[in-house]
Scaffold this motif. Structure first.
Motif, PDB file in Angstrom:
ATOM      1  N   LEU A  29       8.225  10.086 -55.284  1.00 15.50           N
ATOM      2  CA  LEU A  29       7.391  10.223 -56.277  1.00 15.50           C
ATOM      3  C   LEU A  29       7.726  10.184 -57.604  1.00 15.50           C
ATOM      4  CD1 LEU A  29       4.635  12.089 -57.302  1.00 15.50           C
ATOM      5  CD2 LEU A  29       6.042  14.035 -57.452  1.00 15.50           C
ATOM      6  N   ALA A  30       8.890  10.424 -57.928  1.00 17.55           N
ATOM      7  CA  ALA A  30       9.404  10.075 -59.118  1.00 17.55           C
ATOM      8  C   ALA A  30       9.555   8.640 -59.914  1.00 17.55           C
ATOM      9  CB  ALA A  30      10.879  10.846 -59.629  1.00 17.55           C
ATOM     10  N   TRP A  31      10.338   7.744 -58.992  1.00 18.72           N
ATOM     11  CA  TRP A  31      10.637   6.316 -59.096  1.00 18.72           C
ATOM     12  C   TRP A  31       9.162   5.916 -59.580  1.00 18.72           C
ATOM     13  CZ3 TRP A  31      15.142   5.214 -55.157  1.00 18.72           C
ATOM     14  CH2 TRP A  31      16.050   6.123 -55.746  1.00 18.72           C
ATOM     15  N   PRO A  32       8.200   5.694 -58.600  1.00 18.15           N
ATOM     16  CA  PRO A  32       7.029   4.942 -59.015  1.00 18.15           C
ATOM     17  C   PRO A  32       6.021   5.446 -60.006  1.00 18.15           C
ATOM     18  CG  PRO A  32       7.181   5.262 -56.645  1.00 18.15           C
ATOM     19  CD  PRO A  32       8.308   6.170 -57.459  1.00 18.15           C
ATOM     20  N   SER A  33       6.302   6.719 -60.336  1.00 18.85           N
ATOM     21  CA  SER A  33       5.615   7.487 -61.474  1.00 18.85           C
ATOM     22  C   SER A  33       6.226   6.937 -62.780  1.00 18.85           C
ATOM     23  CB  SER A  33       5.798   8.872 -61.569  1.00 18.85           C
ATOM     24  OG  SER A  33       4.857   9.289 -60.105  1.00 18.85           O
ATOM     25  N   HIS A  34       7.626   6.879 -62.843  1.00 22.30           N
ATOM     26  CA  HIS A  34       8.295   6.418 -64.092  1.00 22.30           C
ATOM     27  C   HIS A  34       8.184   5.113 -64.391  1.00 22.30           C
ATOM     28  CE1 HIS A  34       9.712  10.435 -63.842  1.00 22.30           C
ATOM     29  NE2 HIS A  34      11.060  10.419 -63.364  1.00 22.30           N
ATOM     30  N   ILE A  35       8.007   4.122 -63.241  1.00 27.91           N
ATOM     31  CA  ILE A  35       7.647   2.643 -63.424  1.00 27.91           C
ATOM     32  C   ILE A  35       6.331   2.481 -63.916  1.00 27.91           C
ATOM     33  CG2 ILE A  35       7.666   0.681 -62.386  1.00 27.91           C
ATOM     34  CD1 ILE A  35       9.766   1.630 -60.410  1.00 27.91           C
ATOM     35  N   ILE A  36       5.453   3.269 -63.319  1.00 30.07           N
ATOM     36  CA  ILE A  36       4.097   3.305 -64.054  1.00 30.07           C
ATOM     37  C   ILE A  36       3.859   3.577 -65.415  1.00 30.07           C
ATOM     38  CG2 ILE A  36       1.652   4.525 -63.765  1.00 30.07           C
ATOM     39  CD1 ILE A  36       2.224   4.645 -60.686  1.00 30.07           C
ATOM     40  N   GLN A  37       4.595   4.772 -65.815  1.00 28.37           N
ATOM     41  CA  GLN A  37       4.477   5.248 -67.232  1.00 28.37           C
ATOM     42  C   GLN A  37       5.054   4.052 -68.111  1.00 28.37           C
ATOM     43  OE1 GLN A  37       2.688   7.376 -68.846  1.00 28.37           O
ATOM     44  NE2 GLN A  37       3.570   6.418 -70.563  1.00 28.37           N
ATOM     45  N   LEU A  90       1.246  21.794 -52.067  1.00 28.26           N
ATOM     46  CA  LEU A  90       0.226  22.683 -52.439  1.00 28.26           C
ATOM     47  C   LEU A  90      -0.350  23.919 -51.550  1.00 28.26           C
ATOM     48  CD1 LEU A  90      -2.781  21.835 -53.644  1.00 28.26           C
ATOM     49  CD2 LEU A  90      -3.279  20.401 -51.798  1.00 28.26           C
ATOM     50  N   SER A  91       0.116  24.034 -50.355  1.00 35.08           N
ATOM     51  CA  SER A  91      -0.161  25.159 -49.243  1.00 35.08           C
ATOM     52  C   SER A  91       0.045  26.439 -50.065  1.00 35.08           C
ATOM     53  CB  SER A  91       0.646  24.860 -48.060  1.00 35.08           C
ATOM     54  OG  SER A  91       1.979  24.964 -48.115  1.00 35.08           O
ATOM     55  N   TYR A  92       0.870  26.577 -51.094  1.00 34.13           N
ATOM     56  CA  TYR A  92       1.364  27.852 -51.635  1.00 34.13           C
ATOM     57  C   TYR A  92       1.593  27.494 -53.058  1.00 34.13           C
ATOM     58  CZ  TYR A  92       5.739  25.733 -49.904  1.00 34.13           C
ATOM     59  OH  TYR A  92       6.649  24.811 -49.627  1.00 34.13           O
ATOM     60  N   LEU A  93       0.952  26.505 -53.888  1.00 36.81           N
ATOM     61  CA  LEU A  93       1.021  26.578 -55.206  1.00 36.81           C
ATOM     62  C   LEU A  93       2.504  26.489 -55.630  1.00 36.81           C
ATOM     63  CD1 LEU A  93      -2.033  28.654 -56.394  1.00 36.81           C
ATOM     64  CD2 LEU A  93      -1.922  26.151 -55.853  1.00 36.81           C
ATOM     65  N   GLY A  94       3.054  25.704 -55.129  1.00 37.61           N
ATOM     66  CA  GLY A  94       4.790  25.601 -55.495  1.00 37.61           C
ATOM     67  C   GLY A  94       4.827  24.284 -56.282  1.00 37.61           C
ATOM     68  N   PHE A  95       5.642  24.194 -57.255  1.00 36.95           N
ATOM     69  CA  PHE A  95       5.866  22.889 -57.910  1.00 36.95           C
ATOM     70  C   PHE A  95       7.284  22.905 -58.432  1.00 36.95           C
ATOM     71  CE2 PHE A  95       1.794  25.031 -59.295  1.00 36.95           C
ATOM     72  CZ  PHE A  95       0.972  23.872 -59.087  1.00 36.95           C
ATOM     73  N   LEU A  96       7.721  21.550 -58.225  1.00 35.57           N
ATOM     74  CA  LEU A  96       9.061  21.129 -58.509  1.00 35.57           C
ATOM     75  C   LEU A  96       8.892  19.964 -59.604  1.00 35.57           C
ATOM     76  CD1 LEU A  96      12.168  21.128 -58.055  1.00 35.57           C
ATOM     77  CD2 LEU A  96      11.747  19.365 -56.082  1.00 35.57           C
ATOM     78  N   GLU A 173      13.458  19.233 -50.204  1.00 32.64           N
ATOM     79  CA  GLU A 173      13.402  19.497 -51.615  1.00 32.64           C
ATOM     80  C   GLU A 173      13.121  20.755 -51.979  1.00 32.64           C
ATOM     81  OE1 GLU A 173      13.100  14.997 -51.408  1.00 32.64           O
ATOM     82  OE2 GLU A 173      12.360  16.878 -50.268  1.00 32.64           O
ATOM     83  N   PHE A 174      12.452  21.592 -51.278  1.00 30.15           N
ATOM     84  CA  PHE A 174      12.123  22.886 -51.274  1.00 30.15           C
ATOM     85  C   PHE A 174      13.397  23.634 -51.358  1.00 30.15           C
ATOM     86  CE2 PHE A 174      11.272  27.292 -49.575  1.00 30.15           C
ATOM     87  CZ  PHE A 174      10.117  27.508 -50.338  1.00 30.15           C
ATOM     88  N   PHE A 175      14.465  23.344 -50.573  1.00 30.55           N
ATOM     89  CA  PHE A 175      15.639  24.228 -50.499  1.00 30.55           C
ATOM     90  C   PHE A 175      16.532  23.841 -51.528  1.00 30.55           C
ATOM     91  CE2 PHE A 175      13.880  23.984 -46.557  1.00 30.55           C
ATOM     92  CZ  PHE A 175      13.711  25.316 -45.972  1.00 30.55           C
ATOM     93  N   PHE A 176      16.480  22.561 -51.985  1.00 26.14           N
ATOM     94  CA  PHE A 176      17.517  21.936 -52.883  1.00 26.14           C
ATOM     95  C   PHE A 176      17.125  21.988 -54.498  1.00 26.14           C
ATOM     96  CE2 PHE A 176      18.862  20.556 -48.801  1.00 26.14           C
ATOM     97  CZ  PHE A 176      20.167  21.058 -48.730  1.00 26.14           C
ATOM     98  N   GLY A 177      15.711  21.864 -54.591  1.00 25.64           N
ATOM     99  CA  GLY A 177      15.201  21.538 -55.959  1.00 25.64           C
ATOM    100  C   GLY A 177      15.030  23.206 -56.519  1.00 25.64           C
ATOM    101  N   ASN A 178      14.681  23.020 -57.743  1.00 27.40           N
ATOM    102  CA  ASN A 178      14.294  24.406 -58.448  1.00 27.40           C
ATOM    103  C   ASN A 178      12.848  24.381 -58.357  1.00 27.40           C
ATOM    104  OD1 ASN A 178      14.540  26.489 -60.275  1.00 27.40           O
ATOM    105  ND2 ASN A 178      14.558  25.365 -61.958  1.00 27.40           N
ATOM    106  N   VAL A 179      12.160  24.826 -57.132  1.00 21.60           N
ATOM    107  CA  VAL A 179      10.910  25.091 -56.780  1.00 21.60           C
ATOM    108  C   VAL A 179      10.500  26.219 -57.815  1.00 21.60           C
ATOM    109  CG1 VAL A 179       9.217  25.420 -55.292  1.00 21.60           C
ATOM    110  CG2 VAL A 179      11.328  23.745 -54.801  1.00 21.60           C
TER     111      VAL A 179
END
Length: 334
Positions: A29-37, A90-96, A173-179
């Motif tokens: 997600l991050a790499w293509p998004s940063h390249i697009i910007q 999306l299933s539980y409105l969580g964001f990282l 990512e759910f377990f290691f990121g700051n979700v």
């Protein structure tokens, strides 16, 4: 029931036997998004410059609405592609947030300004105060979306353990990121996903369509006789350009939102496709800037003049001879 996320990850998560490809990861997600910007940024800066310096007289009524719309669109694109880049569960409105720093109202304002400039429009605002109240009410209604943050769980670790009952096999990512978990209440999740978000989307589209319909009626179907044929032609050409200017970038936003709602309704919430939806939304910046620069002849010609030699070659290709009507329209645009 496990007491910590690490225990769940060590003893329960291996039972999922989950296999996720690159697009399901935060890097996908991050790499293509940063390249697009990175690609979009020069076009966004150029668009700011062209709007400020090269808006012709016959577009002066909508100069500020176009500029405000571009400002909000640019901020939205930086938020999606660079500042936060939301990795959404999306299933539980969580964001990282996986960005560098872990606008619907402007579209309404743009079309309302165009229809409000028509003197014969019976629906135009007679008082500036009424117009201000109208747009302020729309802005306040859109702020209701942030109501989901009013009752955020204080203990995020416990909240993350609790939502695993909704999706026991999320990506690593759910377990290691700051979700960040917005809510653990399933009724609240359904309310925002099934009702409020679709309502706000269709509410904004409804206002845009109303003002667009007013403009179509008064410049295409029942134009006033006091307006010259040339002025009507300019109004029609500009309005058609406005449709393309807004329609092209909005597709990049509406399509992912529509997918997200359908995915939630059908319980087909693959993380890979959710990430792709966010990446597609990030293309909004390139689409918005290029559409503004290309659909309006005044802006398009200004871009050609910035490229050494291109203006002369363009004249040779399309010919130097112009009709009297084209000469008048060119003077109006200068």
């Amino acid at each position: 029931m496990y007491s910590t996320l690490s225990e769940y990850y060590l003893f329960e998560y291996p039972k999922c036997n989950a296999q996720y490809d690159f697009l399901a990861s935060w890097q996908g997600l991050a790499w293509p998004s940063h390249i697009i910007q990175g690609i979009a940024f020069p076009f966004q800066v150029l668009t700011f410059y062209i709007i400020v310096k090269n808006t012709p007289n016959h577009m002066s009524v909508v100069k500020w609405p176009i500029l405000i719309n571009h400002c909000w669109c640019t901020w939205l694109d930086f938020t999606i592609c660079a500042f936060s880049t939301p990795y959404i569960f999306l299933s539980y409105l969580g964001f990282l947030g996986v960005g560098l720093f872990s606008a619907s109202g402007s579209y309404i304002y743009l079309f309302e300004s165009r229809s409000n400039s028509l003197q014969e429009n019976r629906f135009k605002f007679k008082k500036p105060s009424s117009r201000f109240i109208y747009h302020a009410a729309i802005f306040i209604l859109d702020l209701s979306l942030f109501g989901m943050f009013w009752n955020v769980p204080g203990d995020q670790d416990s909240a993350r353990l609790q939502v695993l009952t909704l999706d026991p096999c999320p990506t690593p990512e759910f377990f290691f990121g700051n979700v960040f978990i917005v809510t653990t209440d399933t009724d609240t999740i359904r309310f925002y996903t099934w009702f409020l978000i679709p309502f706000l989307l269709f509410h904004s589209i409804g206002h845009v369509l109303f003002h667009a319909a007013c403009t179509v009626y008064y410049i295409f179907i029942a134009p006033t006789k006091s307006t010259s044929p040339l002025t009507r032609q300019i109004q029609r050409q500009f309005f058609i350009g406005l449709i393309f200017q807004t329609g092209i970038p909005v597709v990049f936003l509406v399509a992912p939102i529509t997918y997200s709602m359908l995915a939630f309704f059908t319980d087909n919430l693959e993380q890979k496709w959710m990430n792709i939806a966010v990446i597609v939304a990030g293309l909004h910046g390139i689409g918005e800037s290029l559409s503004v620069l290309m659909v309006h002849s005044s802006y398009r010609n200004a871009v050609w003049r910035l490229i050494p030699g291109c203006s002369a070659e363009r004249d040779l290709v399309f010919g130097r001879r112009k009709s009297s009507k084209q000469i008048i329209m060119q003077k109006l645009s200068d």
